[in-house]
Design an enzyme around this catalytic site. Structure first.
Site, PDB file in Angstrom:
ATOM      1  N   ASP A  24      -9.988 -36.040  -4.999  1.00 54.27           N
ATOM      2  CA  ASP A  24     -10.240 -36.172  -3.566  1.00 54.27           C
ATOM      3  C   ASP A  24      -8.931 -35.849  -2.841  1.00 54.27           C
ATOM      4  OD1 ASP A  24     -10.808 -36.827  -1.014  1.00 54.27           O
ATOM      5  OD2 ASP A  24     -11.389 -38.920  -1.419  1.00 54.27           O
ATOM      6  N   ASP A  61       1.794  19.110  -0.736  1.00 55.38           N
ATOM      7  CA  ASP A  61       2.773  18.260  -0.064  1.00 55.38           C
ATOM      8  C   ASP A  61       2.149  17.505   1.113  1.00 55.38           C
ATOM      9  OD1 ASP A  61       5.264  17.160   0.465  1.00 55.38           O
ATOM     10  OD2 ASP A  61       6.315  19.067   0.410  1.00 55.38           O
ATOM     11  N   CYS A  69       2.986  15.736  -3.928  1.00 57.36           N
ATOM     12  CA  CYS A  69       4.296  15.470  -3.337  1.00 57.36           C
ATOM     13  C   CYS A  69       4.066  14.907  -1.943  1.00 57.36           C
ATOM     14  CB  CYS A  69       5.057  16.797  -3.253  1.00 57.36           C
ATOM     15  SG  CYS A  69       6.635  16.699  -2.381  1.00 57.36           S
ATOM     16  N   ASP A  85      12.609  13.576  -3.305  1.00 51.61           N
ATOM     17  CA  ASP A  85      13.368  14.684  -2.718  1.00 51.61           C
ATOM     18  C   ASP A  85      14.844  14.569  -3.071  1.00 51.61           C
ATOM     19  OD1 ASP A  85      11.386  16.135  -1.615  1.00 51.61           O
ATOM     20  OD2 ASP A  85      11.716  15.518   0.456  1.00 51.61           O
TER      21      ASP A  85
HETATM   22  C1  GLA Z   1       9.105  18.236   1.279  1.00 49.50           C
HETATM   23  C2  GLA Z   1       9.168  18.327  -0.240  1.00 49.50           C
HETATM   24  C3  GLA Z   1      10.267  19.274  -0.639  1.00 49.50           C
HETATM   25  C4  GLA Z   1       9.994  20.623  -0.035  1.00 49.50           C
HETATM   26  C5  GLA Z   1       9.877  20.509   1.469  1.00 49.50           C
HETATM   27  C6  GLA Z   1       9.444  21.797   2.088  1.00 49.50           C
HETATM   28  O1  GLA Z   1      10.201  17.582   1.800  1.00 49.50           O
HETATM   29  O2  GLA Z   1       9.336  17.072  -0.792  1.00 49.50           O
HETATM   30  O3  GLA Z   1      10.349  19.362  -2.038  1.00 49.50           O
HETATM   31  O4  GLA Z   1       8.823  21.141  -0.579  1.00 49.50           O
HETATM   32  O5  GLA Z   1       8.939  19.521   1.832  1.00 49.50           O
HETATM   33  O6  GLA Z   1       9.292  21.709   3.446  1.00 49.50           O
END
Ligand code: GLA
Length: 728
Positions: free
Chosen positions: A52, A478, A526, A548
């Site tokens: 409880d 991308d 990506c 990147d």
């Molecule tokens: C992004 C990707 C990069 C490249 C640029 C191109 O930043 O991660 O590898 O392809 O775009 O504009």
């Protein structure tokens, strides 16, 4: 794999790796009982005590003060009827009320693992590999049903969970929150691990205490994001790479998401994972269904390393599809950091010729080949070949590259549009925007409304036109900004809360069609690097551009962190120029090679700036990689030294039979008078003898338990080496 005890009303999912037990409690409340090391047969030792508790409401039986949902460990906690912790669901009914009370109605055991309509998921090849328990819960007031799916693989420490909601009422409901998985732990003093980050600094491993209250880890960016990968783990205080309990959770989804870790007043821990609820409001009409994405849950009683290897095997074997599944990935050259937007056909072919001489197998033409794209202010959406850069057409360039016996690949950013583009001029209404309200740009671009069929169709036709007329072996897909002003003029106002998710569904539909039409293309996903490194994308695209940031030193952490969940075969990693374009760091070519070849090796630098010696070195390194890449991409991966903890990183790859292994060792900064470092190997056969190339013979047990002592006297920064092992 799945047992149901009719009398005790207990479901027991088990294999040789783990047990997961749930039970039907009083009043049909679905309770969580146990998740962890396998137990033979569960007899009921975990009956939650009847207490409880003051201020814990007694529902549905007011007289029974010993029963409250406020403290009970549950599988699908409701909102508004007595459990004040985070609920698994929030729905608004037609009358404006938001309470729900889902109780057990029925169950079904299904062979195999059903697909999720419109969503990516792990799969089975043979039905016998997995079994699925479907539990049907119902809110008898609204006639809404929640079907909870639990799929267990026979030979993996993997449990998948997801939910399907069905509205059996004539009145529509709006779903405001629906998690894929909610799970309660009692009596566990866990810590947690998350993978947070930023652009060019992805997958930072952060381990922390779990404080009272709510930890909310999430992305509201419309993608899984660099900032918070859709992964977290709970682990014991003493758990490390090689020992201790870990529970890993990974959402198979590429949009905004959330993870909740809540420690309640009694130190019980509730965890949840699913679509981001703050951007979500889904209208479900009579007889409509809504499916959540799935959560992959991995249990390991042998530390983080074992958890990662379980994820790696599952994703290589039962998530990635297509002809590159379990096939070695080509060494690629990408022209981005070599040329940026400044190139033409001859320059590209020259680069390809130089790359070919180094033993590179695939040439990737990155951003800038289309429309008037000479900088990032223009032409996204106009996917036709730039006349100025390719006067004879891209097909000719591709053919010239293929003649070199290289594969040819190309970059697209299909979800995006530049204001300066023909597509925007013709269809400004196709971007995500709110009429009359100013619109945010990011990297000078807008986001196309991929929730709309006509938008997807236009991009589809443009892409097909190019892909049908040009020999393309590889596509880099991308996505270089996050979603803002999320609103679609394609649907009425009440459906605007669906657009975030509909965008992701639109993307998935497009990708499914694309990979079906071009089954021989290798796809690399990506999003400014690892901004969408998630299992959802891996279902369509078998590799990802990890970051990147191509700097070898930064990459030690990024790749180490990424490997917590994602297989090495999925991690794109390139050798780039020194000084590095992101960090300005000057590292030697050896460490750049060793870091890049710890994933899917590629290059992106101006090849004409290389000296003769460097070219020869790269050629030899490529030979080495080709010899060992199957082992590296698909072998068992062991993390040996953690770069988040110090100046050294090390990892190793061991093949299935433990016959061959490659170890990479990195010392970041040279320090005078450093202590001796011992490298303990892992994953070897302890009873076997191994030859370490150029070093000597040792037993597996010696290498793993005594370890190799390394000379600390390093004269320069950024040193690295490899050990090649062969079983005798
Ligand atoms: C992004 C990707 C990069 C490249 C640029 C191109 O930043 O991660 O590898 O392809 O775009 O504009």
């Amino acid at each position: 794999m799945i047992e149901f005890d009719e009398k005790k009303k207990i479901f027991h999912l088990k294999n040789s790796y783990f047990s997961y037990v749930l039970g039907i409690e009083d009043f049909g409340v679905l309770a969580h009982l146990y998740y962890g090391k396998p137990i033979d047969s569960y007899r009921g030792a975990r009956k939650y005590p009847r207490i409880d508790r003051s201020f814990s409401p007694n529902f549905p039986d007011a007289e029974n003060r010993l029963f409250s949902r406020d403290t009970l460990p549950q599988e699908f906690p409701n909102y508004g009827c007595g459990d004040f912790r985070e609920s698994a669901i929030v729905i608004e009914h037609n009358d404006g009320s938001v309470v729900s009370d889902f109780r057990y109605k029925d169950y079904k055991i299904i062979n195999g693992k059903p697909k999720i309509p419109g969503l990516p998921s792990t799969y089975t090849v043979e039905e016998a590999e997995a079994k699925t328990l479907k539990i049907i819960l119902e809110d008898s007031f609204s006639l809404v049903q929640a079907h909870l799916y639990y799929s267990i693989y026979k030979d993996r420490s993997v449990l998948n969970r997801r939910v399907e909601l069905i509205n059996k009422n004539v009145a529509p409901i709006s779903i405001k929150k629906l998690v894929s998985m909610s799970l309660d732990f009692v009596g566990k003093d866990f810590e947690m691990i998350q993978l947070n980050g930023a652009w060019a600094r992805e997958c930072v491993i952060e381990r922390s205490k779990i404080f009272k209250g709510i930890h909310r880890l999430d992305s509201k960016r419309g993608t899984s994001s660099h900032q918070q990968n859709p992964f977290f783990a709970l682990l014991g205080k003493n758990t490390d790479e090689t020992q201790g309990e870990v529970y890993g959770f990974n959402l198979v989804y590429s949009g905004s998401h959330e993870m909740i870790i809540e420690k309640d007043q009694y130190n019980q821990i509730r965890v949840q994972q699913g679509i981001q609820s703050s951007q979500f409001n889904w209208i479900l009409k009579e007889n409509e269904k809504f499916s959540t994405p799935e959560v992959v849950m991995v249990y390991s009683s042998d530390g983080l390393g074992e958890m990662s290897r379980t994820f790696h095997h599952l994703y290589n074997e039962r998530l990635v599809r297509g002809i590159y599944k379990e096939k070695v990935r080509p060494i690629l050259f990408n022209n981005w950091e070599a040329t940026y937007f400044d190139f033409n056909d001859d320059k590209i072919v020259l680069l390809a010729e130089q790359a070919k001489q180094l033993g590179i197998e695939l040439f990737v033409l990155d951003d800038g080949w289309f429309g008037k794209r000479n900088n990032d202010r223009t032409s996204l959406g106009d996917w036709y070949v730039s006349q100025q850069k390719f006067p004879e057409g891209l097909c000719e360039t591709a053919k010239r590259i293929r003649k070199l016996k290289m594969k040819f690949g190309i970059w697209f950013e299909p979800e995006m549009i530049s204001e300066k583009s023909d597509l925007y001029r013709d269809h400004p209404e196709w971007v995500l925007h709110i009429p009359g309200r100013p619109l945010s740009k990011s990297r000078n671009q807008y986001v196309l409304d991929f929730s709309r069929k006509e938008v997807r169709e236009n991009i589809w036709e443009q892409m097909c036109q190019l892909l049908d007329s040009t020999p393309v072996d590889y596509i880099k897909w991308d996505m270089n900004r996050h979603l803002t002003e999320v609103y679609s003029v394609g649907v009425s106002s009440i459906h605007q809360g669906e657009i975030h998710h509909r965008y992701v569904l639109g993307l998935y539909e497009f990708l499914e069609k694309l990979i079906a039409r071009y089954p021989n293309i290798l796809f690399e996903s990506c999003s400014g690097g690892g901004g969408r490194f998630d299992p959802g994308m891996l279902f369509y695209m078998s590799q990802v551009w990890t970051s990147d940031n191509t700097d070898a030193i930064s990459r030690l952490k990024i790749q180490y962190g990424t490997s917590l969940v994602y297989p090495i075969s999925t991690m794109g990693s390139h050798v780039s120029a020194a000084p590095n374009h992101q960090t300005s760091r000057n590292t030697n070519l050896q460490i750049r090679e060793n870091v890049a070849m710890s994933g899917n090796l590629g290059y992106e630098l101006d090849l004409k700036k290389l000296t003769k010696e460097e070219k020869k070195f790269i050629e030899e390194e490529n030979h080495f990689y080709i010899k060992y890449r199957k082992l590296i991409q698909y072998g068992e991966f062991y993390r040996l030294k953690n770069p988040f903890e110090g100046n050294i990183a090390a990892w190793m790859f061991v093949d299935k039979n433990r016959k061959n292994a490659v170890v990479f060792y990195f010392k970041i900064l040279a320090e005078p008078s450093d202590p001796i470092d011992i490298l303990y190997f892992d994953g070897l056969d302890e009873n076997a003898e191994y030859e370490i190339e150029d070093i000597g013979r040792y037993s597996g047990s010696e290498l793993m338990y005594a370890g190799l002592m390394l000379n600390p006297e390093v004269k320069e920064d950024y040193q690295s080496c490899r050990f090649i092992l062969r079983k005798l």
